[in-house]
Every structure is written in structure tokens, then in C-alpha cells.
Design a protein around this motif. Sequence first.
Motif, PDB file in Angstrom:
ATOM      1  N   VAL A 655       0.856  -1.180   0.000  1.00 45.95           N
ATOM      2  CA  VAL A 655       0.000   0.000   0.000  1.00 45.95           C
ATOM      3  C   VAL A 655       0.889   1.227   0.000  1.00 45.95           C
ATOM      4  O   VAL A 655       1.785   1.355   0.831  1.00 45.95           O
ATOM      5  N   GLU A 656       0.658   2.150  -0.942  1.00 37.63           N
ATOM      6  CA  GLU A 656       1.533   3.304  -1.067  1.00 37.63           C
ATOM      7  C   GLU A 656       1.158   4.403  -0.084  1.00 37.63           C
ATOM      8  O   GLU A 656       0.000   4.567   0.294  1.00 37.63           O
ATOM      9  N   ASP A 657       2.185   5.170   0.311  1.00 38.44           N
ATOM     10  CA  ASP A 657       2.001   6.314   1.187  1.00 38.44           C
ATOM     11  C   ASP A 657       3.110   7.303   0.869  1.00 38.44           C
ATOM     12  O   ASP A 657       3.974   7.040   0.019  1.00 38.44           O
ATOM     13  N   VAL A 658       3.099   8.447   1.551  1.00 38.07           N
ATOM     14  CA  VAL A 658       4.107   9.478   1.310  1.00 38.07           C
ATOM     15  C   VAL A 658       4.728   9.892   2.634  1.00 38.07           C
ATOM     16  O   VAL A 658       4.034  10.426   3.513  1.00 38.07           O
ATOM     17  N   LEU A 659       6.023   9.627   2.788  1.00 34.46           N
ATOM     18  CA  LEU A 659       6.766  10.142   3.937  1.00 34.46           C
ATOM     19  C   LEU A 659       7.130  11.598   3.676  1.00 34.46           C
ATOM     20  O   LEU A 659       7.505  11.960   2.558  1.00 34.46           O
ATOM     21  N   GLN A 660       7.026  12.406   4.711  1.00 34.38           N
ATOM     22  CA  GLN A 660       7.302  13.837   4.582  1.00 34.38           C
ATOM     23  C   GLN A 660       8.357  14.241   5.604  1.00 34.38           C
ATOM     24  O   GLN A 660       8.300  13.833   6.761  1.00 34.38           O
ATOM     25  N   VAL A 661       9.324  15.044   5.163  1.00 33.12           N
ATOM     26  CA  VAL A 661      10.417  15.499   6.018  1.00 33.12           C
ATOM     27  C   VAL A 661      10.261  16.994   6.253  1.00 33.12           C
ATOM     28  O   VAL A 661      10.208  17.788   5.296  1.00 33.12           O
ATOM     29  N   TYR A 662      10.198  17.374   7.530  1.00 34.98           N
ATOM     30  CA  TYR A 662      10.021  18.770   7.907  1.00 34.98           C
ATOM     31  C   TYR A 662      11.236  19.267   8.683  1.00 34.98           C
ATOM     32  O   TYR A 662      11.790  18.547   9.526  1.00 34.98           O
ATOM     33  N   LEU A 663      11.634  20.496   8.403  1.00 44.11           N
ATOM     34  CA  LEU A 663      12.717  21.155   9.119  1.00 44.11           C
ATOM     35  C   LEU A 663      12.128  22.067  10.180  1.00 44.11           C
ATOM     36  O   LEU A 663      11.234  22.871   9.898  1.00 44.11           O
ATOM     37  N   GLN A 664      12.617  21.930  11.409  1.00 38.03           N
ATOM     38  CA  GLN A 664      12.178  22.831  12.481  1.00 38.03           C
ATOM     39  C   GLN A 664      12.886  24.172  12.361  1.00 38.03           C
ATOM     40  O   GLN A 664      13.942  24.293  11.743  1.00 38.03           O
ATOM     41  N   GLN A 665      12.317  25.201  12.958  1.00 37.21           N
ATOM     42  CA  GLN A 665      12.958  26.513  13.038  1.00 37.21           C
ATOM     43  C   GLN A 665      14.335  26.380  13.683  1.00 37.21           C
ATOM     44  O   GLN A 665      14.452  25.985  14.850  1.00 37.21           O
ATOM     45  N   PRO A 666      15.427  26.633  12.928  1.00 41.64           N
ATOM     46  CA  PRO A 666      16.770  26.541  13.524  1.00 41.64           C
ATOM     47  C   PRO A 666      17.031  27.712  14.473  1.00 41.64           C
ATOM     48  O   PRO A 666      16.635  28.842  14.206  1.00 41.64           O
ATOM     49  N   LYS A 667      17.708  27.414  15.573  1.00 39.85           N
ATOM     50  CA  LYS A 667      17.938  28.434  16.611  1.00 39.85           C
ATOM     51  C   LYS A 667      18.922  29.510  16.146  1.00 39.85           C
ATOM     52  O   LYS A 667      18.940  30.615  16.683  1.00 39.85           O
ATOM     53  N   GLN A 668      19.768  29.180  15.145  1.00 35.94           N
ATOM     54  CA  GLN A 668      20.813  30.108  14.752  1.00 35.94           C
ATOM     55  C   GLN A 668      20.396  31.084  13.662  1.00 35.94           C
ATOM     56  O   GLN A 668      21.213  31.880  13.195  1.00 35.94           O
ATOM     57  N   ALA A 669      19.145  31.063  13.227  1.00 35.77           N
ATOM     58  CA  ALA A 669      18.715  31.883  12.097  1.00 35.77           C
ATOM     59  C   ALA A 669      18.789  33.377  12.410  1.00 35.77           C
ATOM     60  O   ALA A 669      18.613  33.811  13.555  1.00 35.77           O
ATOM     61  N   ALA A 670      19.022  34.165  11.365  1.00 36.79           N
ATOM     62  CA  ALA A 670      19.135  35.613  11.518  1.00 36.79           C
ATOM     63  C   ALA A 670      17.776  36.276  11.717  1.00 36.79           C
ATOM     64  O   ALA A 670      17.692  37.396  12.233  1.00 36.79           O
ATOM     65  N   VAL A 671      16.713  35.606  11.295  1.00 33.50           N
ATOM     66  CA  VAL A 671      15.346  36.114  11.466  1.00 33.50           C
ATOM     67  C   VAL A 671      14.474  34.956  11.930  1.00 33.50           C
ATOM     68  O   VAL A 671      14.903  33.806  11.967  1.00 33.50           O
ATOM     69  N   ILE A 672      13.248  35.278  12.291  1.00 37.47           N
ATOM     70  CA  ILE A 672      12.312  34.220  12.657  1.00 37.47           C
ATOM     71  C   ILE A 672      11.869  33.494  11.384  1.00 37.47           C
ATOM     72  O   ILE A 672      11.489  34.114  10.387  1.00 37.47           O
ATOM     73  N   LEU A 673      11.899  32.181  11.428  1.00 38.49           N
ATOM     74  CA  LEU A 673      11.494  31.341  10.308  1.00 38.49           C
ATOM     75  C   LEU A 673      10.288  30.508  10.720  1.00 38.49           C
ATOM     76  O   LEU A 673       9.962  30.406  11.904  1.00 38.49           O
ATOM     77  N   PRO A 674       9.596  29.896   9.752  1.00 31.43           N
ATOM     78  CA  PRO A 674       8.431  29.066  10.097  1.00 31.43           C
ATOM     79  C   PRO A 674       8.764  27.979  11.104  1.00 31.43           C
ATOM     80  O   PRO A 674       9.891  27.456  11.127  1.00 31.43           O
ATOM     81  N   THR A 675       7.801  27.642  11.938  1.00 28.24           N
ATOM     82  CA  THR A 675       8.010  26.606  12.949  1.00 28.24           C
ATOM     83  C   THR A 675       8.364  25.276  12.316  1.00 28.24           C
ATOM     84  O   THR A 675       9.067  24.460  12.896  1.00 28.24           O
ATOM     85  N   GLN A 676       7.849  25.018  11.105  1.00 26.14           N
ATOM     86  CA  GLN A 676       8.234  23.818  10.359  1.00 26.14           C
ATOM     87  C   GLN A 676       8.151  24.124   8.873  1.00 26.14           C
ATOM     88  O   GLN A 676       7.366  24.964   8.431  1.00 26.14           O
ATOM     89  N   LYS A 677       8.983  23.424   8.113  1.00 22.50           N
ATOM     90  CA  LYS A 677       9.074  23.670   6.676  1.00 22.50           C
ATOM     91  C   LYS A 677       9.311  22.342   5.973  1.00 22.50           C
ATOM     92  O   LYS A 677      10.255  21.623   6.302  1.00 22.50           O
ATOM     93  N   LEU A 678       8.442  22.003   5.020  1.00 26.06           N
ATOM     94  CA  LEU A 678       8.633  20.781   4.250  1.00 26.06           C
ATOM     95  C   LEU A 678       9.875  20.920   3.376  1.00 26.06           C
ATOM     96  O   LEU A 678      10.010  21.902   2.633  1.00 26.06           O
ATOM     97  N   VAL A 679      10.783  19.935   3.458  1.00 28.39           N
ATOM     98  CA  VAL A 679      12.015  19.998   2.671  1.00 28.39           C
ATOM     99  C   VAL A 679      12.213  18.778   1.782  1.00 28.39           C
ATOM    100  O   VAL A 679      13.091  18.782   0.908  1.00 28.39           O
ATOM    101  N   ALA A 680      11.415  17.725   1.966  1.00 24.51           N
ATOM    102  CA  ALA A 680      11.533  16.534   1.116  1.00 24.51           C
ATOM    103  C   ALA A 680      10.323  15.645   1.313  1.00 24.51           C
ATOM    104  O   ALA A 680       9.675  15.663   2.367  1.00 24.51           O
ATOM    105  N   THR A 681      10.006  14.877   0.285  1.00 25.99           N
ATOM    106  CA  THR A 681       8.970  13.840   0.381  1.00 25.99           C
ATOM    107  C   THR A 681       9.481  12.589  -0.320  1.00 25.99           C
ATOM    108  O   THR A 681      10.356  12.657  -1.181  1.00 25.99           O
TER     109      THR A 681
END
Length: 738
Positions: A655-681
Motif C-alpha cells: 500500500v503506497e504512502d508518502v513520507l514527509q520530512v520537515y525542518l524545524q525553526q533553527p535556533k541560529q537563524a538571523a530572522v524568525i522562520l516558520p516553525t516547520q518547513k517541508l524539505v523533502a517527500t
Amino acid sequence: MEDARLTQLISEMTLAEKIGQLVQLTPGFFGAEYGDVVTGPELNIKMEHVDIWETGSVLNLSGKGTLDQLQKTYLQKSRLKIPLLFMNDMIYGYKNVFPIPLALAGSHDEQLLESIGAFLAQEAAADGVHVVFTPMLDVVRDPRWGRVMESPGEDVHTVAAYGRSLVTGLQGNLSRDAKIDLHHVAACIKHYAAYGAVEAGREYTAADLSQYSLLNTYLPGYLAAVEAGVKLVMTAFTVVNGMPASVDNWLLGEVLRKQAAFNGVVISDYNALNELITMGYRDDDLAAAKAALSAGVDIDMMATIFANGITKLIAAEALDEALVDQAVLRVLRLKNDLGLFENPYRGFDNLGSEEEFTQLSQRATVESSVLLKNDAAQLPLASGEQVALIGPFANSPLTLGLWGSINADFSKVKTLKAALEAAHDDFTYAKGFNMYDAKVTATEMGSQFAKAESEAAQTDAELAAEALAVAASADKIVLTIGEDFLQSGEAASKTNLHLAPTQVSLIKALHALGKPMIGVIYTGRPLVLTDVEKYFDALLLVWFPGTNGGLAIREMLFGAATPSGKLAMSWPRSVGQIPLHYDSLPTGRPLTTANANERFVSKYIDCDNTPLYPFGHGLSYGQNNITCELTKITFNHAAATIELTCQVNSDTVAVEDVLQVYLQQPKQAAVILPTQKLVATKRISQQANHALTISVPLAELGYYDNQGTQHLDDGAYTFEVGLSSANLLTSGTVTVTQ
């Protein structure tokens, strides 16, 4: 033909012939025998300085014989024998129609999308079409806007992946300089830029965005398609941050031409340059023509700004003719890339087999349909169950969406009712309520909204009574619900996203029978189902599923196929939550389980913060049995990737499905970034003890600050892997040093 020969050709052209190459009109201007297709406002177009037979391109003419006839007549009248370009609004289908883009994007299957692009190209090219106006790469976060159906949705990564795949399939290559063979066409991305951010979801209004939002959210999808070699870019009608997109020197000159090195054709949208005057940016043809040409627009679609303004500007020495030559050269290069100078009657006879389309379109419907809910595993249906099939969507060919309904061959459409009949399933059918049931043509598009449902043979009350009688003797009820094809698409903005009252009352009455009820949802946009979701045991979202939708839906209902699509756009609980998207910026006062009863936190007092169905959501048969463990995560410096190794286990096989990879807001960023960001499926086939690796390009970690500076920081990054943005199964952290 080499550039030197094209340049020589330009030197032989009169000014009127040059300007003509920069003008696009509909077929009716060339003669009544060509018909006309109107996909915008009715216009009284009169060209003062350019002859019709000097025009360089035609919009929405179809039929190989008709195209060849016009091309032949045109070349007979042309002094320099420069062929016409034929462009078409083939967005997700032509005679054969696939599911809408908002559905297809949820497949996260780049190979499938590329194959669909190749099929669309072959069908268009066989008909003599040279350019198709797809893919639409506007990020969309407001389902009140009817055109969300044409978009790949709310997520940056998904939009970019969709655009790359479609462009590659349509054009047949990944090189910016490659020629396009006879089986492919030139793709035109749209609507550059940020058309999907129109205020209040109302068509043709302005978008007001920060540079931060433009650079991080709205521009990457278009630029990914440019990198993939797309040949044309269409400008948006609209105003972006106070400037009409068609004359924005920063968007067109700095970002598109300079930074992205796009040297293809920029075409305005329908009548967009004339609307520069309507919206008050310029007061006449001359000023509008100068602004658009100077910004980098090459073709004026369905307006006379270039045709009437450029000659006067040059006569007054208010415009350098070199700008005209530059635009003409880009148009001639496109014609040359298509091989039109050698073969003006481009096309071929081999359309591919009907079997090929059936297999591809059914696969597309299965991989883009979303199982929203499946309590007590009511789906799939068991063999031998007596089913009551109710709702007009199950028996209507008009489930292709607005653009799919204009050119489609309706004799080929397989409805759900017809599919059940062909399989000899045990069911009875009742219409249940009325919907629009007249085919729309482009020339009738506006008047269709005025059609009264009172023209129907039976009232909704009579149809509901029949449906209840049919359902009374059934084991299970399959109810098809949703929106008519005219209720989404261009010029179909809405403030009410609930189901129609007739549908809601029927849902409640059927539920009162006490039988298991499965809803099959046909729609071009997210709907608000908060008031009716509780009445269903299962909900299968099929969007507008395409020509062979009924065959695929029947397979999913009875378990011969498993829906494996994911939501490319969040479904709200209330219109009041809009705009709603999974990758919101964090707040200093987040709502948590611990502070849910406190007042001074970021929340609504009358509604949950969360969507009814979140981005990336989509169940599959047996999905509750899936486990996933992130066993290894490494930074591959040489390949500039993050490698995630996962162990996936399931006792539901194949049975097929889709795994999704999300990046959390990195602490070292110069500005506020989204709490999570899809980066791969990654599409997976469920199986026991299955190890797989997912690669995340390092570039996915990059971002722009609010001054427009690009960053890619060293430091610790946390990745989460799961089955939706709200169903995360495992996580891991890796340190990146460049």
C-alpha cells in the motif's frame, strides 16, 4: 537558425512588422471561420498601426486542420514569411483531462507529474499547438480564491517540485538552450508574481507582501521552473506591493532577467497592459507601452497597448527602438526553438494509445485522492454489500473543473455510476439534489452563472425523498457531495465555503437512517466541513478527478487501489481562520495544552487554532500500522545534502504512502522562520522492515532575511519525518558546517 540570422531578419523588418510580433490576439480577429474563445472581459480592440496579418501569435485556436489553415493564409500574406505562434490554455488537460493541479501536487510523485506533462505536450503538439499556459505556480493560502484549483497549493517545496516536473515533461529537456522536438511544446509558467496572494481571495485584486514573504514563499516556485528551462513567463494582472506586476522592474528586470538569468519570452496576461490605464498607473497607450516594454514584457496579450503605443513613442523619440528589437529577438528565438522556420505546420499523427491515457490518468487520480477520514475501516467496501449511491456528481461528466470542461471530449468521461455498472456492483442510484448540468464554453462562461437551478426537471425536495427511499434498503450509503465545476476556477471567488444547504439537509436526513455513510467529495478548493464531518464514517476527497475519475474512484472504494494523496492545502474549520497554512511564523505566546485555559495566548475564543485537516494529511488503508524510525542522519558535505536513513515498518503490504520530512525553526537563524518547513517527500510502499534513505539538498536550509540578504547558516538542524505536518513519527538532529 543562428542568432545572427535572426538578427538579420529583424533588420529587414518594418517597425509595424516588429511590433506585430509582440501582439497576441484571439482567432476571431483573423476571420469568423476560426471562431473565438474568450477567457477574459469582452474587448473592443482596434489596432491603429499594425495590420492583423502582421500579428505574431494567436490565443486558444484548436484543431490541427484549422491551425494549419490559418498558418497557410498568414504566410501567404506575410512579406517575410515568419510563422505564427499558437498558444493554448491547456492547463491540466485538453480532450483528455487529468485531475486538477491542486490534486496532482498532493501525489508528491515527480515521475508521474513528468509523465503527465509529456502526455499533455503530446496531445497539444499533435493538434498543432506550440505553447501551453501551464504550470500555474502561484502559492495559494486562501481557498476563497477560486483559482486555487490551478495551483500546487500552499507549500514552497511542493510548488517548486511540481513546476520542475511539469516543465520537464512538457518541454522534454532540462536545458535552457535546447530545442523542442515535435512531441513536446513550450511551457509558460504563471502568474509572475504572487497572484495567489490577492487580498481577501478576491479575483484580480492587489497583493501586499513583505520582501521576506516574496523571497521566501512566493518567488521560489517560479524560479525553480526557470532553472528547469521554461521558455515563457506570464505576468500577473495584478498589483504587487504597489506596482503592477507587468511593469515591475525589480520583479522582471532584477529578479527574473538578471538574478535568474531568464532570457525567454515574457508575455502579459489577458488585457493586463490595458489595465495599467484602468487601475490608474498610466493614463494612455504610450505611457503604458513604454513602462511594460522597458520592464521586459515581450508580448501584449489581447490588448493594443504595444500595437497603438510603440509607433508613436518611437516617432516622438521617447523610446529606443533597440528595446523593440530585443523583445522581437526573444519571440523569434522561441519560434526558432520550436523549429517553426523549418516547419510552420508543426504536428504529428501519433497521439498515443487510449490505454496509455487510461492507465496514467487512473494512477493520477488514485495518487492524488485524499482519504480524509476512515472510522472503523468503513473503506474499502466489502464485496456483496448493497450500496446506495447518491448524489449528482456520481453521474455527471461535469466533474473536470472549469478549464477541463471547455475543450474536453465528454463522451470519454467515465462517471462513478458508469464504473459501478461496468463492474456489475450491487448498488442502487438516486440523484439526491440538483447541480449545474450544462457544458460550459468559453464564450458562455459569464452567462453560465445566471442559469437557474429551477430549470431542473425535479425539485431538490423530490430528489431528496427518492434518495432516502433508496438508502433505506441499503447496507451502506456512498454520498457524492461538493461544488459544481462553475463554483471554482477563474472569477469564482467565494466567502461561503460550506456545502450548499440542500446538501447539508440531505446529509443529516441520510445520517438519521443509522447506516454507515461514506462521503466522496468533488471540489476545486478546500471546503469548510466542520458542520457535517461528524455525520460521515469515511470521507474520500477526489477533487475534480479527470476523464477517468469514475474508474479510479470505484477501485478505491472497493479496495482494488488505495488512495495515497496528501493535502497540498490546509482545510480550515472556519472561514475566519483564513489565510491558514502549516508553515506559520512562531509567536512568543504560543497556545499549548498547559495554557489552553489562559486568556493572553495566541488563540481564538470561538474556534480551535488548528485546521480541520492539516497540510500533508491523507490516510491510507492500513496506515495506522505504520511505524517510522530515523536511524541515521548525516551531512554529506561533498554532495551538499543531508542524508536521512529511516526504518519503516507496516503489516499492510504494497500500500503506497508518502513520507514527509520537515525542518524545524533553527535556533541560529538571523530572522524568525516558520516553525516547520517541508524539505523533502518520498513515496513508499508499505512493507515490513524497510530501510530507505531520503536526501535533502542543502539549499533547502537557506532563507532570506527581511533585507533581502540570503543566508545558509552553520549549526544544528532538527528534522522530523512523518505522514503529515501534524503526524510526525520520528526526528533527529545534524550539525552542518560549510
